[in-house]
Design an enzyme around this catalytic site. Structure first.
Site, PDB file in Angstrom:
ATOM      1  N   GLY A  86      46.667  33.905  46.992  1.00  0.00           N
ATOM      2  CA  GLY A  86      47.083  32.536  46.669  1.00  0.00           C
ATOM      3  C   GLY A  86      47.879  32.538  45.380  1.00  0.00           C
ATOM      4  CB  SER A 103      47.549  40.819  44.589  1.00  0.00           C
ATOM      5  OG  SER A 103      47.180  40.677  45.933  1.00  0.00           O
ATOM      6  CE  LYS A 104      53.671  35.297  43.603  1.00  0.00           C
ATOM      7  NZ  LYS A 104      53.013  34.617  42.508  1.00  0.00           N
ATOM      8  NE  ARG A 105      46.448  41.794  49.147  1.00  0.00           N
ATOM      9  CZ  ARG A 105      45.151  42.004  49.239  1.00  0.00           C
ATOM     10  NH1 ARG A 105      44.443  41.413  50.174  1.00  0.00           N
ATOM     11  NH2 ARG A 105      44.538  42.808  48.393  1.00  0.00           N
TER      12      ARG A 105
END
Ligand code: GLU
Length: 474
Positions: free
Chosen positions: A242, A238-240
């Site tokens: 990167g 997921s986005k966290r």
């Protein structure tokens, strides 16, 4: 052996992310390795979430990665007539039927099953009712209630599913639109797809799709379900973890070959080898070496592989990749030959094209802006003599060659008794505005005589203007 036909069928409900790009890559590589065909199909039946902007972006990303297709892009939204025809075939052959069970009834069956701890399943109430088409009727597939369906997966081996776990699932909604399983299978049949490599989040869909192939009396394709890509903490990417979209990596200055190399290694191996060029991947890629454990997405590894690919590419081949990054910085890109020279001074020191463009900016500056600290430290009275001497020596040169430049420095060293390091730093600040840069001789050669002379003169003026109080000692 039949010609291998693979496909990549993204749903255009978002940008192409690294997991999808890896799926595309595996299918593309396998088709190219087997001298087969690769098809692009956009699965845009979810009208609410699909957007043209996303289809365009996915296509752009695939182009950028250098993954070309032999057919398509097909759009499922343009193939509804075909799906209708195939649904009718199943109704006519007794493999599918209309069902008018109300949502309330289905909900009752569902909650009863849940209360009794059973898996909720449609109970087949309309199976033998021989209903005709009405505005509230869906179409369901007749699913055998006994026996097993065995998926012979090229990656995971055999996986057995009990048919009794499945129910007569819907293949056509009451508004006439096909469901995902129906559309995928009809497309793969009509496009001749015989090899399907996809994420293992699709394993549970596969028995349903295999039953559809059987109902159509078509040969089941070879499936290979690849373990997912996870983040470093082994959770779903997921986005966290990167940036995830291919576009983001393009914009951050990654080379397509580096991204490809990295993604392929996230689920496939060839001994211990880490660095691959595309042609080599085509030569070596087989399904046999697809791994059994999830790939862990590590942006640091990707970055260092990118640096290796930048180093490994011929400077001439980097020009077209670097150009947009320089243009974004309003640098006027010169001819190919001088760009190559610039790149030669930077390619071993840049991890991304962004880095490289930042590092190249001083070459393009009209009037340099000095880094304040660098100027204070190195453009001072004591630098005046070596700078002036160098200016004289360089100014007197006819042809501005590397050897000549080195000689000019030697003369300054002899005259002043200073070591090269003491001379090089003020010269570096004079030529680049900064204290860190490629080698000073290389820079002079690339800048050429006129620019070099101009910048040295400017630095001398700067010293005259700013350092009029004599320094004591250093
Ligand atoms: N459109 C599906 C997805 O994006 C892929 C279906 C398939 O590979 O069969 O997940």
């Amino acid at each position: 052996m039949d010609e291998i036909i693979t496909r990549f069928p993204p749903s255009p409900t978002g940008y192409l992310h690294v997991g999808g790009a890896r799926t595309a890559l595996f299918n593309w590589l396998y088709a190219r390795h087997m001298k087969g065909r690769f098809i692009l199909r956009l699965e845009d039946t979810d009208m609410k979430r699909s957007k043209k902007e996303y289809s365009d972006a996915i296509i752009d990303s695939l182009h950028w990665m250098g993954l070309d297709w032999d057919e398509g892009p097909y759009f499922q939204s343009e193939r509804f007539d075909l799906y209708k025809e195939y649904i009718q075939k199943l109704i006519d052959s007794g493999n599918a039927y209309y069902c008018t069970c109300s949502p309330e009834r289905l909900e009752t069956i569902r909650s009863e099953a849940m209360a009794e701890g059973r898996k909720p399943k449609y109970d087949g109430a309309c199976r033998n009712r021989d209903l005709g088409k009405t505005s509230n009727a869906v179409v369901r597939l007749v699913v055998p209630q006994a026996g097993t369906t065995t998926l012979k997966d090229a990656v995971k081996g055999n996986i057995e599913f009990q048919n009794s776990e499945l129910d007569d699932f819907i293949i056509c909604r009451s508004d006439g639109t096909p469901t995902y399983h129906l559309a995928v299978v009809v497309d793969d049949i009509t496009m001749g797809v015989n090899t399907i490599i996809r994420g293992d989040d699709h394993v549970n869909n596969t028995p349903k799709q295999m039953l559809l192939y059987r109902a159509f009396k078509n040969k089941i394709p070879l499936y290979g379900h690849v373990p997912m890509v996870l983040g470093r903490d082994r959770t779903r990417l997921s986005k966290r973890h990167g940036a995830l979209s291919v576009t983001a990596y393009k914009e951050m200055g990654y080379l397509p070959d580096a991204l490809i190399n990295y993604l392929v290694r996230l689920g496939w191996s060839h001994g211990d080898q880490e660095f691959f060029l595309k042609d080599e991947l085509i030569e070596k890629f087989t399904l046999k070496n697809i791994g059994h454990s999830p790939g862990i997405f590590d942006t640091n590894k990707l970055l260092s592989l990118n640096a290796d690919h930048i180093k490994g590419k011929k400077p001439g081949d980097l020009v077209k990749h670097l150009t947009p990054f320089l243009e974004k910085r309003r640098c006027k890109v010169n001819d190919q030959a001088s760009m190559e020279k610039i790149i030669e001074t930077l390619n071993t020191r840049s991890k991304t094209l962004e880095d490289m463009a930042d590092g190249a900016m001083f070459y393009f500056a009209g009037d340099l802006v000095y880094d304040a600290k660098a100027a204070k430290k190195f453009l001072k009275r004591s630098s005046m003599e070596p700078l002036k001497l160098l200016l004289e020596n360089l100014g007197a040169m006819d042809s501005f060659t590397k050897e000549g430049i080195e000689d000019a420095f030697k003369k300054v060293m002899e005259t002043t008794g200073l070591k090269l390091g003491k001379i090089a730093q003020p010269v570096r600040v004079a030529l680049t505005g900064k204290t860190a840069s490629p080698g000073i001789f290389e820079i002079l050669e690339v800048l050429g005589k006129d620019k070099s002379v101009y910048r040295l003169e400017k630095a001398i003026n700067h010293i005259n203007e700013t350092a009029d109080i004599p320094e004591n000692g250093n």
